[in-house]
Design a protein around this motif. Structure first.
Motif, PDB file in Angstrom:
ATOM      1  N   GLN A   1       1.067  -1.195  -0.067  1.00 34.59           N
ATOM      2  CA  GLN A   1      -0.063   0.158  -0.255  1.00 34.59           C
ATOM      3  C   GLN A   1       1.070   1.794   0.201  1.00 34.59           C
ATOM      4  O   GLN A   1       0.408   2.119  -0.711  1.00 34.59           O
ATOM      5  CB  GLN A   1      -1.447  -0.053   1.000  1.00 34.59           C
ATOM      6  N   GLU A   2       1.863   1.428   0.673  1.00 35.37           N
ATOM      7  CA  GLU A   2       2.920   2.159   0.869  1.00 35.37           C
ATOM      8  C   GLU A   2       3.656   2.493  -0.453  1.00 35.37           C
ATOM      9  O   GLU A   2       4.130   3.465  -0.736  1.00 35.37           O
ATOM     10  CB  GLU A   2       4.066   1.816   1.779  1.00 35.37           C
ATOM     11  N   ILE A   3       4.144   1.403  -1.129  1.00 29.89           N
ATOM     12  CA  ILE A   3       4.137   1.650  -2.390  1.00 29.89           C
ATOM     13  C   ILE A   3       3.479   1.665  -3.401  1.00 29.89           C
ATOM     14  O   ILE A   3       4.025   2.857  -4.080  1.00 29.89           O
ATOM     15  CB  ILE A   3       4.917  -0.263  -3.083  1.00 29.89           C
ATOM     16  N   PHE A   4       2.159   1.957  -3.433  1.00 34.16           N
ATOM     17  CA  PHE A   4       1.099   1.937  -4.709  1.00 34.16           C
ATOM     18  C   PHE A   4       1.362   3.715  -4.051  1.00 34.16           C
ATOM     19  O   PHE A   4       1.122   4.528  -4.715  1.00 34.16           O
ATOM     20  CB  PHE A   4      -0.098   1.239  -3.985  1.00 34.16           C
ATOM     21  N   GLN A   5       0.772   3.933  -2.435  1.00 35.67           N
ATOM     22  CA  GLN A   5       1.010   5.759  -2.853  1.00 35.67           C
ATOM     23  C   GLN A   5       2.617   6.434  -2.787  1.00 35.67           C
ATOM     24  O   GLN A   5       1.832   7.286  -3.600  1.00 35.67           O
ATOM     25  CB  GLN A   5       0.756   5.517  -1.016  1.00 35.67           C
ATOM     26  N   ALA A   6       2.716   5.262  -2.579  1.00 37.26           N
ATOM     27  CA  ALA A   6       4.744   6.179  -3.684  1.00 37.26           C
ATOM     28  C   ALA A   6       4.732   6.625  -4.615  1.00 37.26           C
ATOM     29  O   ALA A   6       5.305   7.663  -5.073  1.00 37.26           O
ATOM     30  CB  ALA A   6       5.491   5.452  -3.071  1.00 37.26           C
ATOM     31  N   GLU A   7       4.358   5.493  -5.522  1.00 32.80           N
ATOM     32  CA  GLU A   7       3.942   5.665  -6.584  1.00 32.80           C
ATOM     33  C   GLU A   7       3.545   6.546  -7.507  1.00 32.80           C
ATOM     34  O   GLU A   7       3.804   7.498  -7.980  1.00 32.80           O
ATOM     35  CB  GLU A   7       3.280   4.330  -7.587  1.00 32.80           C
ATOM     36  N   ASN A   8       1.993   6.657  -6.592  1.00 35.57           N
ATOM     37  CA  ASN A   8       0.745   7.732  -7.012  1.00 35.57           C
ATOM     38  C   ASN A   8       1.400   8.753  -6.986  1.00 35.57           C
ATOM     39  O   ASN A   8       1.234  10.174  -7.130  1.00 35.57           O
ATOM     40  CB  ASN A   8      -0.309   7.734  -6.239  1.00 35.57           C
ATOM     41  N   THR A   9       2.557   9.382  -5.172  1.00 40.47           N
ATOM     42  CA  THR A   9       3.143  10.665  -5.225  1.00 40.47           C
ATOM     43  C   THR A   9       4.026  10.830  -6.611  1.00 40.47           C
ATOM     44  O   THR A   9       4.363  12.209  -6.766  1.00 40.47           O
ATOM     45  CB  THR A   9       3.792  10.809  -3.873  1.00 40.47           C
ATOM     46  N   ILE A  10       4.794  10.558  -6.670  1.00 38.70           N
ATOM     47  CA  ILE A  10       5.913  10.283  -7.757  1.00 38.70           C
ATOM     48  C   ILE A  10       4.649  10.770  -9.076  1.00 38.70           C
ATOM     49  O   ILE A  10       5.703  12.148  -9.641  1.00 38.70           O
ATOM     50  CB  ILE A  10       6.692   8.962  -8.141  1.00 38.70           C
ATOM     51  N   MET A  11       3.805  10.186  -9.282  1.00 45.96           N
ATOM     52  CA  MET A  11       3.293  10.545 -10.746  1.00 45.96           C
ATOM     53  C   MET A  11       2.767  11.896 -10.782  1.00 45.96           C
ATOM     54  O   MET A  11       2.798  12.984 -11.521  1.00 45.96           O
ATOM     55  CB  MET A  11       2.189   9.379 -10.898  1.00 45.96           C
ATOM     56  N   LEU A  12       2.728  12.058  -8.825  1.00 40.28           N
ATOM     57  CA  LEU A  12       1.949  13.182  -9.022  1.00 40.28           C
ATOM     58  C   LEU A  12       2.739  14.539  -9.071  1.00 40.28           C
ATOM     59  O   LEU A  12       2.387  15.479  -9.711  1.00 40.28           O
ATOM     60  CB  LEU A  12       0.990  12.999  -8.267  1.00 40.28           C
ATOM     61  N   LEU A  13       4.077  13.991  -8.590  1.00 39.80           N
ATOM     62  CA  LEU A  13       5.283  15.388  -8.678  1.00 39.80           C
ATOM     63  C   LEU A  13       5.503  15.747  -9.954  1.00 39.80           C
ATOM     64  O   LEU A  13       5.580  16.763 -10.314  1.00 39.80           O
ATOM     65  CB  LEU A  13       6.171  14.498  -7.847  1.00 39.80           C
ATOM     66  N   GLU A  14       5.894  14.658 -10.849  1.00 34.93           N
ATOM     67  CA  GLU A  14       6.061  14.175 -12.029  1.00 34.93           C
ATOM     68  C   GLU A  14       4.890  15.282 -13.274  1.00 34.93           C
ATOM     69  O   GLU A  14       5.143  16.181 -13.786  1.00 34.93           O
ATOM     70  CB  GLU A  14       5.807  13.091 -13.094  1.00 34.93           C
ATOM     71  N   ARG A  15       3.577  15.554 -12.993  1.00 27.34           N
ATOM     72  CA  ARG A  15       3.101  15.822 -13.790  1.00 27.34           C
ATOM     73  C   ARG A  15       2.731  17.208 -12.478  1.00 27.34           C
ATOM     74  O   ARG A  15       2.161  18.354 -13.589  1.00 27.34           O
ATOM     75  CB  ARG A  15       0.919  15.156 -12.827  1.00 27.34           C
ATOM     76  N   SER A  16       3.342  17.775 -11.959  1.00 26.93           N
ATOM     77  CA  SER A  16       3.048  19.237 -11.066  1.00 26.93           C
ATOM     78  C   SER A  16       4.216  19.955 -11.812  1.00 26.93           C
ATOM     79  O   SER A  16       3.867  21.278 -12.360  1.00 26.93           O
ATOM     80  CB  SER A  16       3.267  18.962  -9.261  1.00 26.93           C
ATOM     81  N   ILE A  17       5.641  19.422 -11.936  1.00 27.55           N
ATOM     82  CA  ILE A  17       6.384  19.476 -12.299  1.00 27.55           C
ATOM     83  C   ILE A  17       6.048  19.630 -14.024  1.00 27.55           C
ATOM     84  O   ILE A  17       6.925  21.339 -14.251  1.00 27.55           O
ATOM     85  CB  ILE A  17       7.160  18.646 -12.064  1.00 27.55           C
ATOM     86  N   MET A  18       5.170  19.005 -14.677  1.00 23.32           N
ATOM     87  CA  MET A  18       5.416  19.487 -16.296  1.00 23.32           C
ATOM     88  C   MET A  18       4.308  20.425 -16.361  1.00 23.32           C
ATOM     89  O   MET A  18       4.563  20.699 -17.455  1.00 23.32           O
ATOM     90  CB  MET A  18       4.839  17.948 -16.206  1.00 23.32           C
ATOM     91  N   ALA A  19       3.008  20.639 -15.732  1.00 25.20           N
ATOM     92  CA  ALA A  19       2.326  21.283 -15.380  1.00 25.20           C
ATOM     93  C   ALA A  19       3.164  23.170 -15.024  1.00 25.20           C
ATOM     94  O   ALA A  19       2.593  24.298 -15.782  1.00 25.20           O
ATOM     95  CB  ALA A  19       1.246  21.452 -14.427  1.00 25.20           C
ATOM     96  N   LYS A  20       3.562  22.791 -14.218  1.00 26.42           N
ATOM     97  CA  LYS A  20       4.932  24.667 -13.792  1.00 26.42           C
ATOM     98  C   LYS A  20       5.837  24.690 -15.256  1.00 26.42           C
ATOM     99  O   LYS A  20       6.269  26.127 -15.523  1.00 26.42           O
ATOM    100  CB  LYS A  20       6.149  23.968 -12.897  1.00 26.42           C
ATOM    101  N   GLU A  21       6.116  24.227 -16.522  1.00 29.87           N
ATOM    102  CA  GLU A  21       6.916  24.122 -17.654  1.00 29.87           C
ATOM    103  C   GLU A  21       5.885  25.119 -18.864  1.00 29.87           C
ATOM    104  O   GLU A  21       6.826  26.043 -18.756  1.00 29.87           O
ATOM    105  CB  GLU A  21       6.867  22.804 -17.920  1.00 29.87           C
ATOM    106  N   CYS A  22       5.173  25.107 -18.866  1.00 32.28           N
ATOM    107  CA  CYS A  22       4.359  26.147 -19.371  1.00 32.28           C
ATOM    108  C   CYS A  22       3.989  27.032 -19.004  1.00 32.28           C
ATOM    109  O   CYS A  22       3.908  28.183 -19.471  1.00 32.28           O
ATOM    110  CB  CYS A  22       2.715  25.035 -19.875  1.00 32.28           C
ATOM    111  N   PRO A  23       3.478  27.372 -17.512  1.00 33.58           N
ATOM    112  CA  PRO A  23       3.955  28.576 -16.713  1.00 33.58           C
ATOM    113  C   PRO A  23       4.713  29.696 -16.555  1.00 33.58           C
ATOM    114  O   PRO A  23       4.885  30.658 -17.664  1.00 33.58           O
ATOM    115  CB  PRO A  23       3.250  28.589 -15.174  1.00 33.58           C
ATOM    116  N   LEU A  24       6.590  28.710 -16.431  1.00 34.69           N
ATOM    117  CA  LEU A  24       7.522  28.931 -16.797  1.00 34.69           C
ATOM    118  C   LEU A  24       7.305  29.303 -18.428  1.00 34.69           C
ATOM    119  O   LEU A  24       8.334  31.091 -18.343  1.00 34.69           O
ATOM    120  CB  LEU A  24       8.675  28.485 -16.541  1.00 34.69           C
ATOM    121  N   LYS A  25       7.426  29.217 -19.291  1.00 32.66           N
ATOM    122  CA  LYS A  25       7.446  29.317 -19.932  1.00 32.66           C
ATOM    123  C   LYS A  25       6.903  30.871 -21.170  1.00 32.66           C
ATOM    124  O   LYS A  25       6.763  31.367 -21.457  1.00 32.66           O
ATOM    125  CB  LYS A  25       7.184  27.979 -21.296  1.00 32.66           C
TER     126      LYS A  25
END
Length: 489
Positions: A369-393
């Motif tokens: 369960q913790e691994i599943f939560q960590a993988e979801n957190t990594i996915m959300l962090l990657e999406r958040s990083i990708m979402a910040k690239e467009c405003p930066l551009k």
């Protein structure tokens, strides 16, 4: 208008001659007149004879008199300056003829114009009426085709729905039959184990060679397994017969559905045909060909009969499936109860190992369960990083565009400060998110390593438990589990 006769050359058009008063020469016979053109008279016109000049006939009638008394008239009539040949004057018209001809032309033209106007009006009304009639008939035919398409769509949906349900029932029957065969095959192993246990117990010696409860349970278990196999084989044969009937109903539905699909395609093509379509042509005599073999009532009755037959087959299939499910539950419950009663004496020795194994499995479940939560957190962090690239551009692009402002417009205004602050803020946010992403990835690796250690410990406990079972229960642990007894492999 055509002149009659031949025009003669006048003397005053030629060289001058002596103007003496002399007797006129003998009259030249008038040329013979023949008409070779027969004109077409419009309504309101008279014949050409009515338009001929009366002067021509008067001169023609008087010509004979002039021939007979030419010598007498020459003595009485004073000389004239006109030429001797006057045949051309005999073909000319009088003013009365000219006026009458013009009036006739006017009346004829107005009559023809009125007749043409009335004919044009009638033709326009006729064309409008026929166009309206043709358009109404074509619209009515299109409405009928649309209604027919609606009827075909209704029965097609009903047939498709019934076919889908029948296919589901066929798949259910096939699954149940496969489950029955699997369970019957699966019971060979516990039956062999029970027989082997009885054979091994025959090796007891001394006082232990008694007819105890274990032996009674083993004999009851063998009889129960053989009875279950026989019942399942009989039910599988009934299901096979029902599946053949279902395939017949399925074939009828598919054939009917295929025919309706073809008819719907043809009717849709006919419904979509327009006067401007490219694929239209003449097919003379097709209205006399009647190749129909049904009427709307028999057409609907045919599909309804197929659906009712399919419903009956589905009802029989449902009854067989319910019977099979009840048989599965009853036989599985009986076999498990008998198996539990036989093995109840051997359960105490492995309770301790089983408890430890359950705890490790609980920890493994929590770790997963913790691994599943960590993988979801990594996915959300990657999406958040990708979402910040467009405003930066966007912010950097705005800054770059504002550097091209001309002259004094290149001002460090509030938007400039806000854009610079936005770029630094987003960049700092990206750095923070990337750092947190690396930390989460490291945590995930740690959790994966913990999972591997737990799985390794569970494998050790399973091996220990297997050894205990082999020592304690020997071959009794080969009895199939509940899903296998229910036919789920």
């Amino acid at each position: 208008m055509e002149f009659l006769g031949t025009t003669q050359t006048t003397s005053y058009c030629g060289p001058k001659k002596a103007c003496g008063f002399s007797a006129l020469p003998p009259a030249v016979p008038a040329p013979e007149i023949q008409e070779c053109y027969q004109p077409y008279y419009l309504p309101g016109y008279r014949y050409l004879n009515s338009g001929r000049p009366s002067l021509f006939y008067k001169i023609s009638n008087a010509q004979t008199c002039m021939d007979e008394g030419a010598m007498c008239l020459s003595a009485l009539r004073p000389p004239t300056i006109l030429p001797a040949l006057r045949s051309a004057l005999f073909c000319r018209y009088s003013p009365h003829d000219w006026d009458r001809s013009n009036k006739l032309q006017m009346r004829g033209a107005e009559a023809s114009r009125l007749w043409a106007s009335r004919l044009t009006g009638d033709s326009m009304r006729l064309m409008q009426d026929k166009d309206q009639l043709t358009r109404q008939m074509q619209e009515g035919t299109s409405r009928n085709l649309g209604q027919r398409l609606s009827d075909i769509g209704f029965w097609k949906s009903e047939l498709g729905y019934e076919l889908e349900r029948l296919l589901n029932e066929n798949r259910s029957l096939e699954t149940v039959k496969r489950r029955l065969e699997c369970v019957a095959e699966e019971l060979n192993c516990p039956l062999q184990v029970a027989l082997e246990c009885l054979y091994h117990r025959e090796k007891r010696i001394g006082i232990d060679l008694v007819h105890d409860n274990v032996e009674k349970n083993l004999i009851r278990e063998v009889d129960l397994l053989k009875c279950c196999q026989e019942q399942m084989r009989k039910l599988a044969q009934r299901i096979d017969i029902q599946m053949r009937d279902n395939r017949d109903a399925q074939h009828a539905l598919e054939r009917d559905l295929e025919d309706k699909t073809s008819a719907q395609f043809i009717d849709e093509k006919c419904f979509n045909l327009r006067n401007t379509s490219d694929c239209i042509s003449f097919f003379h005599g097709m209205e006399k060909v009647d190749g129909t073999i049904s009427v709307p009532e028999s057409w609907a009755k045919f599909s309804n009969a197929n659906i009712r037959h399919s419903q009956n087959m589905r009802a029989n299939s449902i009854r067989l499936c319910e019977e099979a499910e009840n048989l599965f539950e009853a036989l599985s419950d009986q076999m498990w109860k008998q198996f539990t009663h036989t093995n109840l004496a051997f359960s105490a020795r492995i309770s301790e190992v089983t408890d430890a194994k359950n705890k490790l499995q609980t920890q493994l479940a929590k770790t997963l369960q913790e691994i599943f939560q960590a993988e979801n957190t990594i996915m959300l962090l990657e999406r958040s990083i990708m979402a910040k690239e467009c405003p930066l551009k966007v912010a950097q692009t705005r800054l770059e565009c504002r550097t091209r402002r001309p002259n004094v417009e290149l001002c460090r205004d509030i938007p400039q400060f806000k854009l610079v602050n936005e770029v630094f803020t987003i960049d700092d946010t990206l750095q923070t998110l990337k750092l947190r992403l690396r930390e989460t990835q490291d945590t995930l690796q740690l959790l994966v390593m913990t999972k591997c250690r737990l799985e390794h410990e569970l494998a050790i406990k399973a091996n220990t438990l297997c050894i205990d079972k082999e020592k304690c229960m020997s071959m009794r642990k080969t009895f199939p589990c509940t899903p296998r007894l229910m036919g789920y492999t």
